[in-house]
Motif scaffolding. Structure first.
Motif, PDB file in Angstrom:
ATOM      1  N   TYR A  15       0.852  -1.168   0.195  1.00  0.00           N
ATOM      2  CA  TYR A  15      -0.057   0.004   0.051  1.00  0.00           C
ATOM      3  C   TYR A  15       0.918   1.028   0.033  1.00  0.00           C
ATOM      4  O   TYR A  15       2.081   1.291   0.253  1.00  0.00           O
ATOM      5  CB  TYR A  15      -0.898   0.088   1.151  1.00  0.00           C
ATOM      6  CG  TYR A  15      -1.897  -1.269   1.159  1.00  0.00           C
ATOM      7  CD1 TYR A  15      -3.390  -0.659   0.491  1.00  0.00           C
ATOM      8  CD2 TYR A  15      -1.900  -2.267   1.617  1.00  0.00           C
ATOM      9  CE1 TYR A  15      -4.048  -1.722   0.356  1.00  0.00           C
ATOM     10  CE2 TYR A  15      -2.809  -3.249   1.559  1.00  0.00           C
ATOM     11  CZ  TYR A  15      -3.899  -2.962   0.712  1.00  0.00           C
ATOM     12  OH  TYR A  15      -4.906  -3.988   0.803  1.00  0.00           O
ATOM     13  N   VAL A  26       2.696  -6.160   1.572  1.00  0.00           N
ATOM     14  CA  VAL A  26       1.823  -7.118   2.498  1.00  0.00           C
ATOM     15  C   VAL A  26       1.399  -8.560   1.446  1.00  0.00           C
ATOM     16  O   VAL A  26       0.740  -9.367   1.984  1.00  0.00           O
ATOM     17  CB  VAL A  26       0.461  -6.301   2.624  1.00  0.00           C
ATOM     18  CG1 VAL A  26       0.884  -5.142   3.444  1.00  0.00           C
ATOM     19  CG2 VAL A  26       0.033  -5.926   1.559  1.00  0.00           C
ATOM     20  N   HIS A  45      -4.651 -15.813   9.253  1.00  0.00           N
ATOM     21  CA  HIS A  45      -5.214 -14.849  10.643  1.00  0.00           C
ATOM     22  C   HIS A  45      -5.188 -13.435  10.335  1.00  0.00           C
ATOM     23  O   HIS A  45      -4.837 -13.132   8.949  1.00  0.00           O
ATOM     24  CB  HIS A  45      -4.271 -15.185  12.006  1.00  0.00           C
ATOM     25  CG  HIS A  45      -3.140 -14.647  11.676  1.00  0.00           C
ATOM     26  ND1 HIS A  45      -2.422 -13.467  11.603  1.00  0.00           N
ATOM     27  CD2 HIS A  45      -1.694 -15.400  11.632  1.00  0.00           C
ATOM     28  CE1 HIS A  45      -1.236 -13.460  11.580  1.00  0.00           C
ATOM     29  NE2 HIS A  45      -0.691 -14.598  11.469  1.00  0.00           N
ATOM     30  N   ASN A  46      -5.854 -12.459  11.012  1.00  0.00           N
ATOM     31  CA  ASN A  46      -5.739 -11.186  10.803  1.00  0.00           C
ATOM     32  C   ASN A  46      -4.606 -10.459  10.247  1.00  0.00           C
ATOM     33  O   ASN A  46      -3.655 -10.677  10.753  1.00  0.00           O
ATOM     34  CB  ASN A  46      -6.268 -10.140  12.108  1.00  0.00           C
ATOM     35  CG  ASN A  46      -7.652 -10.797  12.457  1.00  0.00           C
ATOM     36  OD1 ASN A  46      -8.477 -11.135  11.545  1.00  0.00           O
ATOM     37  ND2 ASN A  46      -7.823 -10.567  13.861  1.00  0.00           N
ATOM     38  N   GLY A  47      -4.756  -9.720   9.045  1.00  0.00           N
ATOM     39  CA  GLY A  47      -3.530  -8.952   8.709  1.00  0.00           C
ATOM     40  C   GLY A  47      -2.634  -9.778   7.817  1.00  0.00           C
ATOM     41  O   GLY A  47      -1.771  -9.335   7.349  1.00  0.00           O
ATOM     42  N   SER A  48      -2.843 -11.151   7.370  1.00  0.00           N
ATOM     43  CA  SER A  48      -1.939 -11.906   6.746  1.00  0.00           C
ATOM     44  C   SER A  48      -1.865 -11.660   5.050  1.00  0.00           C
ATOM     45  O   SER A  48      -1.410 -12.124   4.291  1.00  0.00           O
ATOM     46  CB  SER A  48      -2.327 -13.509   6.788  1.00  0.00           C
ATOM     47  OG  SER A  48      -3.623 -13.948   6.566  1.00  0.00           O
ATOM     48  N   GLY A  49      -3.203 -10.791   4.657  1.00  0.00           N
ATOM     49  CA  GLY A  49      -3.149 -10.361   3.297  1.00  0.00           C
ATOM     50  C   GLY A  49      -4.349 -11.297   2.618  1.00  0.00           C
ATOM     51  O   GLY A  49      -4.275 -10.903   1.325  1.00  0.00           O
ATOM     52  N   LYS A  50      -5.172 -11.648   3.027  1.00  0.00           N
ATOM     53  CA  LYS A  50      -6.242 -12.410   2.433  1.00  0.00           C
ATOM     54  C   LYS A  50      -7.037 -11.332   1.430  1.00  0.00           C
ATOM     55  O   LYS A  50      -7.256 -11.512   0.319  1.00  0.00           O
ATOM     56  CB  LYS A  50      -7.223 -13.136   3.284  1.00  0.00           C
ATOM     57  CG  LYS A  50      -6.446 -13.962   4.161  1.00  0.00           C
ATOM     58  CD  LYS A  50      -7.556 -14.755   5.208  1.00  0.00           C
ATOM     59  CE  LYS A  50      -8.176 -13.963   6.107  1.00  0.00           C
ATOM     60  NZ  LYS A  50      -7.226 -13.266   7.029  1.00  0.00           N
ATOM     61  N   SER A  51      -7.636 -10.173   2.180  1.00  0.00           N
ATOM     62  CA  SER A  51      -8.572  -9.226   1.469  1.00  0.00           C
ATOM     63  C   SER A  51      -7.412  -8.376   0.324  1.00  0.00           C
ATOM     64  O   SER A  51      -8.244  -8.373  -0.635  1.00  0.00           O
ATOM     65  CB  SER A  51      -9.020  -8.231   2.300  1.00  0.00           C
ATOM     66  OG  SER A  51      -9.786  -8.725   3.580  1.00  0.00           O
ATOM     67  N   THR A  52      -6.287  -8.286   0.475  1.00  0.00           N
ATOM     68  CA  THR A  52      -5.520  -7.686  -0.478  1.00  0.00           C
ATOM     69  C   THR A  52      -5.353  -8.440  -1.672  1.00  0.00           C
ATOM     70  O   THR A  52      -5.622  -8.211  -2.920  1.00  0.00           O
ATOM     71  CB  THR A  52      -3.994  -7.333   0.134  1.00  0.00           C
ATOM     72  OG1 THR A  52      -4.207  -6.413   1.155  1.00  0.00           O
ATOM     73  CG2 THR A  52      -3.218  -6.736  -0.712  1.00  0.00           C
ATOM     74  N   GLU A 171     -14.892 -12.873   3.427  1.00  0.00           N
ATOM     75  CA  GLU A 171     -15.632 -13.286   4.808  1.00  0.00           C
ATOM     76  C   GLU A 171     -17.107 -12.940   4.646  1.00  0.00           C
ATOM     77  O   GLU A 171     -17.914 -12.021   5.542  1.00  0.00           O
ATOM     78  CB  GLU A 171     -14.960 -12.537   5.923  1.00  0.00           C
ATOM     79  CG  GLU A 171     -13.532 -12.789   5.890  1.00  0.00           C
ATOM     80  CD  GLU A 171     -12.932 -12.532   7.374  1.00  0.00           C
ATOM     81  OE1 GLU A 171     -13.717 -12.708   8.293  1.00  0.00           O
ATOM     82  OE2 GLU A 171     -11.682 -12.031   7.087  1.00  0.00           O
ATOM     83  N   HIS A 204     -12.839 -17.191   8.325  1.00  0.00           N
ATOM     84  CA  HIS A 204     -12.426 -17.522   9.343  1.00  0.00           C
ATOM     85  C   HIS A 204     -12.792 -18.671  10.231  1.00  0.00           C
ATOM     86  O   HIS A 204     -12.385 -19.427  11.222  1.00  0.00           O
ATOM     87  CB  HIS A 204     -12.436 -16.120  10.557  1.00  0.00           C
ATOM     88  CG  HIS A 204     -11.303 -15.253  10.232  1.00  0.00           C
ATOM     89  ND1 HIS A 204     -10.183 -15.402  10.682  1.00  0.00           N
ATOM     90  CD2 HIS A 204     -11.738 -13.895   9.856  1.00  0.00           C
ATOM     91  CE1 HIS A 204      -9.556 -14.206  10.593  1.00  0.00           C
ATOM     92  NE2 HIS A 204     -10.217 -13.233   9.840  1.00  0.00           N
TER      93      HIS A 204
HETATM   94  N1  LIG Z   1      -5.597   0.619   2.877  1.00  0.00           N
HETATM   95  C1  LIG Z   1      -4.648   0.043   3.376  1.00  0.00           C
HETATM   96  N2  LIG Z   1      -3.624   0.912   3.606  1.00  0.00           N
HETATM   97  C2  LIG Z   1      -2.615   0.290   4.289  1.00  0.00           C
HETATM   98  N3  LIG Z   1      -2.262  -0.682   4.505  1.00  0.00           N
HETATM   99  C3  LIG Z   1      -3.223  -1.644   4.416  1.00  0.00           C
HETATM  100  C4  LIG Z   1      -4.458  -1.408   3.916  1.00  0.00           C
HETATM  101  N4  LIG Z   1      -5.211  -2.270   3.892  1.00  0.00           N
HETATM  102  C5  LIG Z   1      -4.643  -3.311   4.633  1.00  0.00           C
HETATM  103  N5  LIG Z   1      -3.365  -3.037   4.781  1.00  0.00           N
HETATM  104  C6  LIG Z   1      -2.490  -3.813   5.610  1.00  0.00           C
HETATM  105  O1  LIG Z   1      -2.170  -4.811   4.852  1.00  0.00           O
HETATM  106  C7  LIG Z   1      -1.962  -6.068   5.453  1.00  0.00           C
HETATM  107  C8  LIG Z   1      -3.132  -7.007   4.842  1.00  0.00           C
HETATM  108  O2  LIG Z   1      -4.137  -6.595   5.064  1.00  0.00           O
HETATM  109  P1  LIG Z   1      -5.392  -7.464   4.371  1.00  0.00           P
HETATM  110  O3  LIG Z   1      -6.639  -6.589   4.829  1.00  0.00           O
HETATM  111  O4  LIG Z   1      -5.150  -7.900   3.324  1.00  0.00           O
HETATM  112  O5  LIG Z   1      -5.203  -8.824   5.715  1.00  0.00           O
HETATM  113  P2  LIG Z   1      -6.476  -9.752   5.862  1.00  0.00           P
HETATM  114  O6  LIG Z   1      -5.868 -11.263   5.947  1.00  0.00           O
HETATM  115  O7  LIG Z   1      -7.825  -9.715   4.850  1.00  0.00           O
HETATM  116  O8  LIG Z   1      -6.879  -9.462   7.324  1.00  0.00           O
HETATM  117  P3  LIG Z   1      -8.368  -9.794   8.165  1.00  0.00           P
HETATM  118  O9  LIG Z   1      -8.248 -11.070   8.566  1.00  0.00           O
HETATM  119  O10 LIG Z   1      -8.202  -8.771   9.520  1.00  0.00           O
HETATM  120  O11 LIG Z   1      -9.535  -9.459   7.246  1.00  0.00           O
HETATM  121  C9  LIG Z   1      -2.176  -5.623   6.815  1.00  0.00           C
HETATM  122  O12 LIG Z   1      -0.884  -5.536   7.604  1.00  0.00           O
HETATM  123  C10 LIG Z   1      -2.946  -4.575   6.813  1.00  0.00           C
HETATM  124  O13 LIG Z   1      -2.662  -3.588   8.019  1.00  0.00           O
END
Ligand SMILES: Nc1ncnc2c1ncn2[C@@H]1O[C@H](COP(=O)(O)OP(=O)(O)OP(=O)(O)O)[C@@H](O)[C@H]1O
Ligand SMILES: [Mg+2]
Length: 277
Positions: A15, A26, A45-52, A171, A204
């Motif tokens: 990002y 990420v 787990h949270n923040g592992s990058g799934k949504s990205t 999710e 999850h």
């Molecule tokens: N818009 C953004 N700007 C900066 N950093 C971001 C942004 N969105 C996500 N991140 C960071 O990127 C990393 C991956 O985030 P992501 O949302 O892909 O994880 P996730 O696996 O979907 O988490 P969750 O289980 O909480 O949904 C995290 O460290 C998050 O803080």
């Protein structure tokens, strides 16, 4: 060889603006693909990058490095971005943020209207989509009066009405009560088995993951485990070390084994455990 619906090649993502010093990757050099008709679950787990990763899969984000192909089209191809979005539809966590109209049928029509589909065909698509998610009798209702599970099914119908080949769900059950969750799990299964949609489902919930053809586990922007639900969940220690649970019966079988009771390591269902005992 199976047809690849999504192909991710050496993709990294950070990002913030390119060239900026601080932001770290990420998504870190990920390669993977999803076959047509597959039901893939992504855990982590949270923040592992799934949504990205999900957003990279339909061009909502473009890779910092590497390439993503959706049905053979590179997501960097600006002229094809609408083809990409039509091929791979996204469903998000919060149904309230996805509903745009005050009547269910108008909401479902929104996508195809923007695609420029002729109105007679829109009506047909709306009815078909609402039938698939079993919400046709709510066609004239106001979405805000529906339950969470019903709203989420309307959101899914809105995506279906655009006739995507692939549906990415990030999710989709996280904000739902147990009944709503079951409604959505059943809808996802139906989309895959009957409507032949390629499914990418981020969750999850381990009991949802058991339904997949294949599971990917993410950790710090990388894919650290890949396999069938049976292959993944038979590695109880490894899964737990990644901060995840295993399905309840798998956990029970694991505890029984630790107590010296001879049950197989790869139990996934109650029936299997009963049989083993
Ligand atoms: N818009 C953004 N700007 C900066 N950093 C971001 C942004 N969105 C996500 N991140 C960071 O990127 C990393 C991956 O985030 P992501 O949302 O892909 O994880 P996730 O696996 O979907 O988490 P969750 O289980 O909480 O949904 C995290 O460290 C998050 O803080
Ligand atoms: Mg997420």
């Amino acid at each position: 060889m199976a047809h690849e619906m999504i192909r991710i090649e050496n993709v990294s993502y950070k990002y913030g603006s390119i060239g900026e010093e601080n932001p770290s990757m990420v998504i870190n050099n990920v390669s993977m693909s999803v076959n047509e008709g597959e039901h893939l679950v992504i855990l982590g787990h949270n923040g592992s990058g799934k949504s990205t990763l999900a957003k990279l899969m339909n061009g909502l984000l473009l890779p910092t490095e590497g390439n993503v192909y959706v049905n053979g089209i590179n997501t960097r191809d600006e002229e094809k971005i609408w083809d990409i979005r039509e091929t791979a539809g996204m469903v998000f966590q919060n149904p309230d943020n996805q509903i745009v109209a005050t009547i269910v049928e108008e909401d479902v029509a929104f996508g195809p209207e923007n695609q420029g589909v002729p109105s007679s065909e829109i009506r047909q698509r709306v009815d078909e989509a609402l039938k698939i998610v079993e919400m046709i009798e709510y066609k004239k209702h106001a979405p805000h009066l529906l339950s969470g599970g019903q709203k989420q099914r309307v959101a899914i119908a809105g995506i279906l009405a655009m006739k995507p080949e692939c549906i990415i769900l990030d999710e989709p059950t996280a904000m739902l009560d147990p009944i709503g969750r079951i409604e959505i799990i059943n809808t996802i299964k139906k989309l895959n088995k009957e409507e032949k949609k390629t499914i990418i489902h981020i969750t999850h919930y381990m009991d949802e993951a058991v339904e997949a053809d294949r599971i990917l586990v993410m950790e710090q922007g990388q894919i650290v485990m890949e396999g069938s639900p049976r292959e993944i969940f038979s590695q109880v220690e490894k899964v737990k070390n990644l901060g995840l649970d295993v399905p309840q019966v798998t956990e029970l079988a694991y505890e029984l084994r630790k107590e010296g009771i001879d049950v197989p390591q790869n139990i996934l269902t109650i029936e299997e455990l009963v049989k083993a005992l």
